[in-house]
Design a protein around this motif. Structure first.
Motif, PDB file in Angstrom:
ATOM      1  N   VAL A 187     -12.153 -27.863  22.448  1.00  0.00           N
ATOM      2  CA  VAL A 187     -13.619 -27.940  22.585  1.00  0.00           C
ATOM      3  C   VAL A 187     -14.250 -26.641  22.072  1.00  0.00           C
ATOM      4  O   VAL A 187     -15.248 -26.656  21.355  1.00  0.00           O
ATOM      5  CB  VAL A 187     -14.026 -28.204  24.056  1.00  0.00           C
ATOM      6  CG1 VAL A 187     -15.547 -28.199  24.195  1.00  0.00           C
ATOM      7  CG2 VAL A 187     -13.450 -29.528  24.532  1.00  0.00           C
ATOM      8  N   LYS A 188     -13.636 -25.514  22.425  1.00  0.00           N
ATOM      9  CA  LYS A 188     -14.134 -24.224  21.937  1.00  0.00           C
ATOM     10  C   LYS A 188     -14.019 -24.137  20.420  1.00  0.00           C
ATOM     11  O   LYS A 188     -14.970 -23.738  19.737  1.00  0.00           O
ATOM     12  CB  LYS A 188     -13.359 -23.079  22.598  1.00  0.00           C
ATOM     13  CG  LYS A 188     -13.665 -21.710  21.983  1.00  0.00           C
ATOM     14  CD  LYS A 188     -12.856 -20.574  22.603  1.00  0.00           C
ATOM     15  CE  LYS A 188     -12.942 -19.324  21.735  1.00  0.00           C
ATOM     16  NZ  LYS A 188     -12.324 -18.147  22.350  1.00  0.00           N
ATOM     17  N   MET A 189     -12.866 -24.517  19.884  1.00  0.00           N
ATOM     18  CA  MET A 189     -12.681 -24.432  18.427  1.00  0.00           C
ATOM     19  C   MET A 189     -13.714 -25.295  17.701  1.00  0.00           C
ATOM     20  O   MET A 189     -14.285 -24.882  16.689  1.00  0.00           O
ATOM     21  CB  MET A 189     -11.262 -24.871  18.031  1.00  0.00           C
ATOM     22  CG  MET A 189     -10.175 -23.832  18.181  1.00  0.00           C
ATOM     23  SD  MET A 189     -10.531 -22.190  17.495  1.00  0.00           S
ATOM     24  CE  MET A 189     -10.725 -22.532  15.745  1.00  0.00           C
ATOM     25  N   ALA A 190     -13.951 -26.491  18.246  1.00  0.00           N
ATOM     26  CA  ALA A 190     -14.926 -27.383  17.604  1.00  0.00           C
ATOM     27  C   ALA A 190     -16.326 -26.760  17.640  1.00  0.00           C
ATOM     28  O   ALA A 190     -17.076 -26.843  16.658  1.00  0.00           O
ATOM     29  CB  ALA A 190     -14.919 -28.744  18.299  1.00  0.00           C
ATOM     30  N   LEU A 191     -16.655 -26.116  18.758  1.00  0.00           N
ATOM     31  CA  LEU A 191     -17.970 -25.468  18.861  1.00  0.00           C
ATOM     32  C   LEU A 191     -18.086 -24.302  17.885  1.00  0.00           C
ATOM     33  O   LEU A 191     -19.116 -24.113  17.235  1.00  0.00           O
ATOM     34  CB  LEU A 191     -18.199 -24.943  20.277  1.00  0.00           C
ATOM     35  CG  LEU A 191     -18.904 -25.836  21.287  1.00  0.00           C
ATOM     36  CD1 LEU A 191     -19.303 -25.017  22.513  1.00  0.00           C
ATOM     37  CD2 LEU A 191     -20.141 -26.492  20.689  1.00  0.00           C
ATOM     38  N   ARG A 206     -16.629 -24.006  15.079  1.00  0.00           N
ATOM     39  CA  ARG A 206     -16.785 -24.553  13.730  1.00  0.00           C
ATOM     40  C   ARG A 206     -18.165 -25.162  13.540  1.00  0.00           C
ATOM     41  O   ARG A 206     -18.733 -25.106  12.445  1.00  0.00           O
ATOM     42  CB  ARG A 206     -15.691 -25.593  13.465  1.00  0.00           C
ATOM     43  CG  ARG A 206     -14.325 -24.930  13.335  1.00  0.00           C
ATOM     44  CD  ARG A 206     -13.202 -25.923  13.023  1.00  0.00           C
ATOM     45  NE  ARG A 206     -11.951 -25.181  12.864  1.00  0.00           N
ATOM     46  CZ  ARG A 206     -10.810 -25.477  13.490  1.00  0.00           C
ATOM     47  NH1 ARG A 206     -10.756 -26.513  14.310  1.00  0.00           N
ATOM     48  NH2 ARG A 206      -9.728 -24.745  13.293  1.00  0.00           N
ATOM     49  N   ARG A 207     -18.728 -25.728  14.621  1.00  0.00           N
ATOM     50  CA  ARG A 207     -20.060 -26.293  14.511  1.00  0.00           C
ATOM     51  C   ARG A 207     -21.100 -25.192  14.287  1.00  0.00           C
ATOM     52  O   ARG A 207     -22.026 -25.345  13.496  1.00  0.00           O
ATOM     53  CB  ARG A 207     -20.391 -27.055  15.803  1.00  0.00           C
ATOM     54  CG  ARG A 207     -20.800 -28.490  15.530  1.00  0.00           C
ATOM     55  CD  ARG A 207     -21.377 -29.133  16.763  1.00  0.00           C
ATOM     56  NE  ARG A 207     -20.356 -29.511  17.733  1.00  0.00           N
ATOM     57  CZ  ARG A 207     -20.639 -30.017  18.941  1.00  0.00           C
ATOM     58  NH1 ARG A 207     -21.900 -30.188  19.294  1.00  0.00           N
ATOM     59  NH2 ARG A 207     -19.689 -30.350  19.772  1.00  0.00           N
ATOM     60  N   ARG A 237     -31.718 -24.680  14.054  1.00  0.00           N
ATOM     61  CA  ARG A 237     -30.416 -25.022  13.471  1.00  0.00           C
ATOM     62  C   ARG A 237     -29.327 -24.997  14.550  1.00  0.00           C
ATOM     63  O   ARG A 237     -28.441 -25.848  14.582  1.00  0.00           O
ATOM     64  CB  ARG A 237     -30.076 -24.009  12.362  1.00  0.00           C
ATOM     65  CG  ARG A 237     -29.774 -24.683  11.042  1.00  0.00           C
ATOM     66  CD  ARG A 237     -29.173 -23.710  10.061  1.00  0.00           C
ATOM     67  NE  ARG A 237     -30.177 -22.830   9.476  1.00  0.00           N
ATOM     68  CZ  ARG A 237     -29.873 -21.821   8.651  1.00  0.00           C
ATOM     69  NH1 ARG A 237     -28.601 -21.564   8.356  1.00  0.00           N
ATOM     70  NH2 ARG A 237     -30.813 -21.072   8.140  1.00  0.00           N
ATOM     71  N   VAL A 238     -29.402 -23.989  15.427  1.00  0.00           N
ATOM     72  CA  VAL A 238     -28.427 -23.919  16.514  1.00  0.00           C
ATOM     73  C   VAL A 238     -28.613 -25.112  17.455  1.00  0.00           C
ATOM     74  O   VAL A 238     -27.641 -25.758  17.866  1.00  0.00           O
ATOM     75  CB  VAL A 238     -28.563 -22.585  17.285  1.00  0.00           C
ATOM     76  CG1 VAL A 238     -27.715 -22.604  18.556  1.00  0.00           C
ATOM     77  CG2 VAL A 238     -28.155 -21.422  16.384  1.00  0.00           C
ATOM     78  N   LYS A 239     -29.859 -25.419  17.779  1.00  0.00           N
ATOM     79  CA  LYS A 239     -30.150 -26.577  18.640  1.00  0.00           C
ATOM     80  C   LYS A 239     -29.574 -27.860  18.016  1.00  0.00           C
ATOM     81  O   LYS A 239     -28.898 -28.646  18.693  1.00  0.00           O
ATOM     82  CB  LYS A 239     -31.657 -26.706  18.828  1.00  0.00           C
ATOM     83  CG  LYS A 239     -32.157 -28.018  19.412  1.00  0.00           C
ATOM     84  CD  LYS A 239     -31.898 -28.155  20.898  1.00  0.00           C
ATOM     85  CE  LYS A 239     -32.520 -29.456  21.441  1.00  0.00           C
ATOM     86  NZ  LYS A 239     -32.191 -29.682  22.852  1.00  0.00           N
ATOM     87  N   ALA A 240     -29.814 -28.050  16.737  1.00  0.00           N
ATOM     88  CA  ALA A 240     -29.343 -29.272  16.074  1.00  0.00           C
ATOM     89  C   ALA A 240     -27.819 -29.326  16.036  1.00  0.00           C
ATOM     90  O   ALA A 240     -27.217 -30.400  16.149  1.00  0.00           O
ATOM     91  CB  ALA A 240     -29.913 -29.361  14.662  1.00  0.00           C
ATOM     92  N   ALA A 241     -27.175 -28.159  15.890  1.00  0.00           N
ATOM     93  CA  ALA A 241     -25.710 -28.130  15.841  1.00  0.00           C
ATOM     94  C   ALA A 241     -25.115 -28.491  17.196  1.00  0.00           C
ATOM     95  O   ALA A 241     -24.084 -29.163  17.276  1.00  0.00           O
ATOM     96  CB  ALA A 241     -25.224 -26.750  15.400  1.00  0.00           C
TER      97      ALA A 241
END
Lengths: 466, 466
Positions: A442-446, A448-449, B449-453
């Motif tokens: 979950v952290k890794m995905a965040l 990368r997001r 952008r952070v909100k959308a991510a």
């Protein structure tokens, strides 16, 4: 070595702001340990935020990736390009403002840490971050790697010393987060995103940093203790507003220094298993003695401290500090060394040593753990020296071949204790795969997001961290 | 009031974890000042992180928006739903762990601030955040709004008191950032993103907070000064590791308290233009006097301090503090009040007062500025009372009609001084449009952008902040 993008950079930037001269570029492509070697088509050396923005905009338009570089003192390969445009901040060195009333200093990213410390001191204030590389590491580098050091237990890591940053984003826009405001609740902490981001979200071009009162005096004491458990117990007894440093060394590392460096003398008559070096920031020497002596007496009466030396002069102050400073250098006398920069929760430090020592003995019987460092904040430099032998050099490579299996075994222990596989050096190239493998998905995905949101084309330091 | 999504929530959650009973919901739909009123189809009250995750996942799947709520003490309307699902954390109140060795406490989001302070005290440690609403405000709320308070100059804002958070993301996944590590360089500071995000990026369900040494004694002194300029000059003289509070009050606000509340007595014989209330955290009363008396003598000799009272008993300590605590209540005796929660850089506080006082006089001649508060961190509660008259009530509404034009004029000054239009209360609904209009467009675009991510469908507290 030429492309439309490179040509556009050369056309748009002042002549002094770029070079393709191999001799000029060479020192930027290798770091001091000669562990990472790089290549780049061009070295950019902008002298202003506007020029950094121009350069990044051109790179973005042409799909060129960028590696930002400060003082080139990083330890995880994050500053070394592999074909990317190399952007050095070394010409952006201005102290823009020292504001002792707001307790703030605004500096450009290429200023060295030493320059910032000196500017603070000149205004009778203190910038508390201190690192062994402070003469060459830069503000942009220490912010991008969230460098740690010896005073974290009192002042926090670099992140905690920043009011805000100015950064050039991946599309060339300038984000201005410079501020000296202590309170500001107007949205997410965008400046904070860049701290510890290793240049993957944008390029820090300047920062406003926090200043503090200069302590009137620093009282330094070296104490001998029986064990890691006792060292941690001592920490909880000494901790308070004045405690600014709590460093721990094992006998083997301590002796490697005091036995081999002529200027470093063992201040104790007896041999002890562990040593603690503590600093207390106080108003004056008398206040320091008044604070420390009762603590020491109590700790000695209970048997927690076996012996202690309180620095009585500047010379003695420096002599005690030098032993700690020379711990890394001293390890060379023990032969090859497998090095780890890890953190565990402070209450798990003793558990860590018990398990790690047993584990590495199973992998390489006779190896010699030299775990030392910043116990005050849980950060252990857990280095393992090769087994003792008459001919260390002959056995060095065979021992160092265990780097990866020993590292993985240590990381397993760190993970099980809720620790961190990188305390203060960062991820860079060195630990990128390890992070991807070990971090919570979950952290890794965040991560990368956030990266994709800030740098959708992935041009900012693309081989690093995420 | 029923929909597939609402039905799915009712089916998936335990019976105690939701209600559609209007009487039970009612207190959650209005805040104590009765300024914001809300509506919701359902109140969720999960008792575990897993249940929060279940609820958010269902909402995400059905396109339902969510407003999270803590103690419902927010001042900017951020906790009041307008048709969204209302998710209260009030049943998640556990203290999961108190760890005095790691100096950390892990608590669930619905625990009140008072509960955390008490748990820290029971372990002989201190959690330094103090707010007037501490008995009812919750950890999730103070973290989501980055609440400030009186001790920011020593301990930082709420953000600075957090090791990491556990949060349910907009898709129902659980991010586990709980840690007591002081050093951890493994990626962007994701926990930090949720701090001050007002529930727009996810729902904080728990946090690990920093603990500190309990000071042995607090030395409190009230000082009379001639001007704002002198108050700031005094701040720079008193500032140091021990200074934990530096609050300033103007005569008009001070007198409104001491003239009207029987228990609040003016401790000085003469009338003074400004008053400073300062706390020093020290080992004991003697150390406090030894620290403070020379500072006071110097400040009085130079004329900076006109008179001073050092609290000599617990009773006197509380009496001096009560005057400051009653500043808001005292203003009611001055009639209607237009209130601002702003910060400026500490060195611009005097500029701010000069310009703001002149500006508000131009808009409403005779109005009475009552600017008081946390000068130690630059945060001014710049409230403006209506002009004096024999019948305040009759003229109240006409004065309050100037709320917007006075606010805009103040914000213009704040912006020109590099200040913040929201120091510690946040943006919420109240200042959302103001932020969008006044913030740097690059910053606003990054926020979005952070909100959308993090929340691509925009279901997390959708009318708030960005």
């Amino acid at each position: 070595m030429t492309s439309p993008g490179i040509n556009a950079l050369k056309a748009a930037l002042p002549a002094k702001a770029w070079t393709q001269d191999a001799d000029m570029i060479a020192p930027h492509l290798v770091e001091w340990r000669e562990k990472y070697f790089g290549t780049t088509p061009i070295l950019l050396m902008p002298s202003s935020t506007a020029d950094v923005a121009t350069a990044v905009k051109i790179c973005a338009d042409h799909g060129l990736s960028i590696v930002p570089q400060g003082g080139n003192t990083g330890l995880v390969g994050g500053q070394t390009p592999q074909g990317e445009v190399l952007l050095s901040l070394k010409r952006m060195t201005k102290i823009r403002e020292v504001n002792p009333v707001a307790d703030a200093i605004t500096v450009e990213a290429g200023a060295t840490l030493q320059t910032v410390q000196d500017a603070a001191t000149a205004a009778n204030r203190k910038f508390p971050l201190t690192l062994s590389s402070e003469g060459s590491c830069t503000v942009g580098g220490v912010l991008s790697t969230n460098a740690g050091g010896n005073h974290v237990l009192k002042y926090g890591t670099t992140k905690d010393l920043v009011f805000g940053v100015e950064a050039v984003l991946a599309d060339g826009q300038i984000f201005n987060g410079l501020t000296s405001l202590h309170k500001n609740n107007t949205g997410y902490d965008l400046s904070r995103l860049f701290l510890g981001a290793e240049g993957t979200l944008g390029i820090i071009t300047a920062a406003t940093l926090k200043l503090f009162a200069q302590p009137g005096h620093v009282t330094r004491v070296m104490m001998a203790v029986a064990s890691v458990t006792d060292a941690v117990a001592l920490l909880t007894q000494l901790r308070g507003p004045a405690l600014a440093m709590f460093e721990v060394m094992p006998r083997i590392g301590f002796a490697a220094v005091t036995d081999n460096f002529e200027t470093d003398r063992d201040p104790f008559t007896a041999v002890h298993p562990w040593y603690v070096l503590a600093d207390f920031e106080v108003d004056n020497a008398e206040a320091g003695e008044a604070l420390v002596m009762p603590l020491l007496e109590k700790a000695m009466a209970s048997g927690l401290v076996r012996d202690a030396v309180l620095a009585q002069s500047d010379t003695q102050f420096r002599a005690l500090g030098a032993i700690r400073e020379h711990m890394s250098a001293g390890q060379k006398f023990l032969g090859g060394s497998i090095k780890q920069d890890i953190t565990v929760p402070i209450d798990r430090i003793a558990d860590f040593f018990t398990r790690a020592n047993a584990t590495v003995q199973r992998i390489v019987p006779g190896c010699r753990p030299v775990g030392f460092g910043h116990f005050g904040d849980g950060n252990i430099h857990y280095n393992i020296a090769q087994p003792a032998s008459a001919n260390l050099a002959a056995n060095r490579d065979a021992f160092l071949a265990h780097w990866d299996d020993i590292s993985e075994a240590i990381f397993d222990i760190v993970d099980s204790l809720g620790g961190s596989i990188s305390a203060e050096h960062g991820i860079g190239i060195m630990k990128r795969e390890t992070l991807a493998k070990r971090a919570d998905p979950v952290k890794m995905a965040l991560l990368r997001r956030v990266k994709a949101a800030m740098d959708p084309d992935g041009i900012m330091n693309p081989r690093v961290m995420v």
